[in-house]
Design a protein around this motif. Structure first.
Motif, PDB file in Angstrom:
ATOM      1  N   THR A  37       0.986  -0.851   0.415  1.00  0.00           N
ATOM      2  CA  THR A  37       0.035  -0.013   0.109  1.00  0.00           C
ATOM      3  C   THR A  37       0.364   1.897   0.013  1.00  0.00           C
ATOM      4  N   ASN A  38       1.984   1.052   1.104  1.00  0.00           N
ATOM      5  CA  ASN A  38       2.102   2.686   1.181  1.00  0.00           C
ATOM      6  C   ASN A  38       3.750   2.568  -0.294  1.00  0.00           C
ATOM      7  N   CYS A  39       4.277   1.715  -0.838  1.00  0.00           N
ATOM      8  CA  CYS A  39       5.110   1.395  -1.350  1.00  0.00           C
ATOM      9  C   CYS A  39       5.449   1.664  -2.959  1.00  0.00           C
ATOM     10  N   LYS A  40       5.756   2.497  -3.746  1.00  0.00           N
ATOM     11  CA  LYS A  40       5.216   2.844  -4.611  1.00  0.00           C
ATOM     12  C   LYS A  40       6.756   2.736  -5.757  1.00  0.00           C
ATOM     13  N   THR A  41       7.571   2.251  -5.335  1.00  0.00           N
ATOM     14  CA  THR A  41       9.152   2.239  -6.422  1.00  0.00           C
ATOM     15  C   THR A  41       9.321   1.119  -5.448  1.00  0.00           C
ATOM     16  N   ASP A  42      10.069  -0.075  -6.582  1.00  0.00           N
ATOM     17  CA  ASP A  42      11.060  -1.069  -5.966  1.00  0.00           C
ATOM     18  C   ASP A  42      11.946  -0.416  -5.124  1.00  0.00           C
ATOM     19  N   GLN A  43      12.240   0.548  -5.134  1.00  0.00           N
ATOM     20  CA  GLN A  43      13.639   0.845  -3.943  1.00  0.00           C
ATOM     21  C   GLN A  43      13.311   0.604  -2.853  1.00  0.00           C
ATOM     22  N   CYS A  44      11.582   1.470  -2.588  1.00  0.00           N
ATOM     23  CA  CYS A  44      11.129   1.531  -0.733  1.00  0.00           C
ATOM     24  C   CYS A  44      10.746  -0.277  -0.488  1.00  0.00           C
ATOM     25  N   ARG A  45      10.438  -0.782  -1.763  1.00  0.00           N
ATOM     26  CA  ARG A  45      10.138  -2.697  -1.225  1.00  0.00           C
ATOM     27  C   ARG A  45      11.566  -3.048  -0.816  1.00  0.00           C
ATOM     28  N   LYS A  46      12.507  -2.355  -1.649  1.00  0.00           N
ATOM     29  CA  LYS A  46      14.187  -3.007  -1.138  1.00  0.00           C
ATOM     30  C   LYS A  46      14.107  -3.217   0.112  1.00  0.00           C
ATOM     31  N   ASP A  47      14.163  -1.710   0.064  1.00  0.00           N
ATOM     32  CA  ASP A  47      14.111  -1.289   1.334  1.00  0.00           C
ATOM     33  C   ASP A  47      14.346  -2.204   2.641  1.00  0.00           C
ATOM     34  N   ILE A  48      12.985  -2.053   2.376  1.00  0.00           N
ATOM     35  CA  ILE A  48      12.047  -2.321   3.994  1.00  0.00           C
ATOM     36  C   ILE A  48      13.101  -3.753   3.721  1.00  0.00           C
ATOM     37  N   PHE A  49      12.714  -4.889   2.232  1.00  0.00           N
ATOM     38  CA  PHE A  49      12.696  -6.259   2.805  1.00  0.00           C
ATOM     39  C   PHE A  49      14.200  -6.292   3.098  1.00  0.00           C
ATOM     40  N   GLU A  50      15.386  -5.313   2.789  1.00  0.00           N
ATOM     41  CA  GLU A  50      16.479  -6.010   3.320  1.00  0.00           C
ATOM     42  C   GLU A  50      16.767  -5.503   5.275  1.00  0.00           C
ATOM     43  N   GLN A  51      16.146  -4.537   5.795  1.00  0.00           N
ATOM     44  CA  GLN A  51      15.844  -4.079   6.628  1.00  0.00           C
ATOM     45  C   GLN A  51      14.894  -5.030   7.789  1.00  0.00           C
ATOM     46  N   GLU A  52      13.514  -6.066   6.971  1.00  0.00           N
ATOM     47  CA  GLU A  52      13.418  -6.877   7.614  1.00  0.00           C
ATOM     48  C   GLU A  52      14.517  -8.549   7.711  1.00  0.00           C
ATOM     49  N   VAL A  53      15.001  -8.468   6.896  1.00  0.00           N
ATOM     50  CA  VAL A  53      16.266  -9.448   6.967  1.00  0.00           C
ATOM     51  C   VAL A  53      17.219  -9.368   7.712  1.00  0.00           C
ATOM     52  N   HIS A  54      17.915  -7.747   7.769  1.00  0.00           N
ATOM     53  CA  HIS A  54      18.897  -7.553   8.807  1.00  0.00           C
ATOM     54  C   HIS A  54      18.500  -7.950  10.000  1.00  0.00           C
ATOM     55  N   ILE A  55      16.866  -7.305  10.844  1.00  0.00           N
ATOM     56  CA  ILE A  55      16.838  -7.577  12.251  1.00  0.00           C
ATOM     57  C   ILE A  55      16.640  -8.915  12.350  1.00  0.00           C
ATOM     58  N   ALA A  56      16.264 -10.124  11.619  1.00  0.00           N
ATOM     59  CA  ALA A  56      15.916 -10.835  11.630  1.00  0.00           C
ATOM     60  C   ALA A  56      16.816 -11.778  11.471  1.00  0.00           C
ATOM     61  N   PHE A  57      18.393 -11.621  10.712  1.00  0.00           N
ATOM     62  CA  PHE A  57      19.459 -12.330  10.606  1.00  0.00           C
ATOM     63  C   PHE A  57      20.979 -11.886  12.464  1.00  0.00           C
ATOM     64  N   PHE A  58      20.434 -10.921  12.715  1.00  0.00           N
ATOM     65  CA  PHE A  58      20.811 -10.685  14.004  1.00  0.00           C
ATOM     66  C   PHE A  58      20.594 -11.585  14.815  1.00  0.00           C
ATOM     67  N   ASN A  59      18.817 -11.548  15.062  1.00  0.00           N
ATOM     68  CA  ASN A  59      18.356 -11.629  16.067  1.00  0.00           C
ATOM     69  C   ASN A  59      18.256 -13.152  16.288  1.00  0.00           C
ATOM     70  N   LEU A  60      18.498 -13.640  15.189  1.00  0.00           N
ATOM     71  CA  LEU A  60      18.945 -15.098  14.660  1.00  0.00           C
ATOM     72  C   LEU A  60      20.384 -15.663  15.044  1.00  0.00           C
ATOM     73  N   LEU A  61      21.379 -14.398  15.130  1.00  0.00           N
ATOM     74  CA  LEU A  61      22.659 -14.384  15.558  1.00  0.00           C
ATOM     75  C   LEU A  61      22.632 -13.823  16.557  1.00  0.00           C
ATOM     76  N   ASP A  62      21.887 -13.503  17.478  1.00  0.00           N
ATOM     77  CA  ASP A  62      22.325 -12.856  18.935  1.00  0.00           C
ATOM     78  C   ASP A  62      21.442 -14.021  20.295  1.00  0.00           C
ATOM     79  N   ALA A  63      20.727 -14.513  19.246  1.00  0.00           N
ATOM     80  CA  ALA A  63      20.019 -16.469  20.094  1.00  0.00           C
ATOM     81  C   ALA A  63      21.051 -17.264  19.389  1.00  0.00           C
ATOM     82  N   ILE A  64      21.920 -17.228  18.751  1.00  0.00           N
ATOM     83  CA  ILE A  64      22.814 -17.946  18.717  1.00  0.00           C
ATOM     84  C   ILE A  64      23.327 -18.281  19.347  1.00  0.00           C
ATOM     85  N   LEU A  65      24.584 -17.040  20.122  1.00  0.00           N
ATOM     86  CA  LEU A  65      25.452 -16.495  20.845  1.00  0.00           C
ATOM     87  C   LEU A  65      24.434 -17.131  21.934  1.00  0.00           C
TER      88      LEU A  65
END
Length: 85
Positions: A37-65
């Motif tokens: 609904t809010n992203c009209k550009t591919d760059q906006c979508r890409k940024d949100i996905f990258e942010q979510e992937v980074h958050i999930a990755f860091f949460n997973l690393l934190d749990a492993i540590l």
């Protein structure tokens, strides 16, 4: 282009909702809804996905540590107990 976005969304949801540290499905649904609904550009979508992937990755690393730290502390305790006997 729409097909690629659908594949990325599917892979994203599959990757980060199937492990024990995943956020709720409702959270990911709200993220997807926000992207649609809010992203009209591919760059906006890409940024949100990258942010979510980074958050999930860091949460997973934190749990492993945390798990490794717990296991090390358990082994230290076992070693202390065995030395006392």
């Amino acid at each position: 282009m729409l097909r690629i976005i659908k594949i990325i969304i599917f892979l994203f949801l599959f990757s980060f909702t199937t492990h024990a540290f995943a956020k709720s499905n409702e959270y990911y649904q709200s993220v997807i809804t926000n992207i649609i609904t809010n992203c009209k550009t591919d760059q906006c979508r890409k940024d949100i996905f990258e942010q979510e992937v980074h958050i999930a990755f860091f949460n997973l690393l934190d749990a492993i540590l945390n798990q490794v730290q717990f296991e090390i502390s358990q082994r230290k305790k076992e070693k202390l107990w065995s030395n006392e006997l």
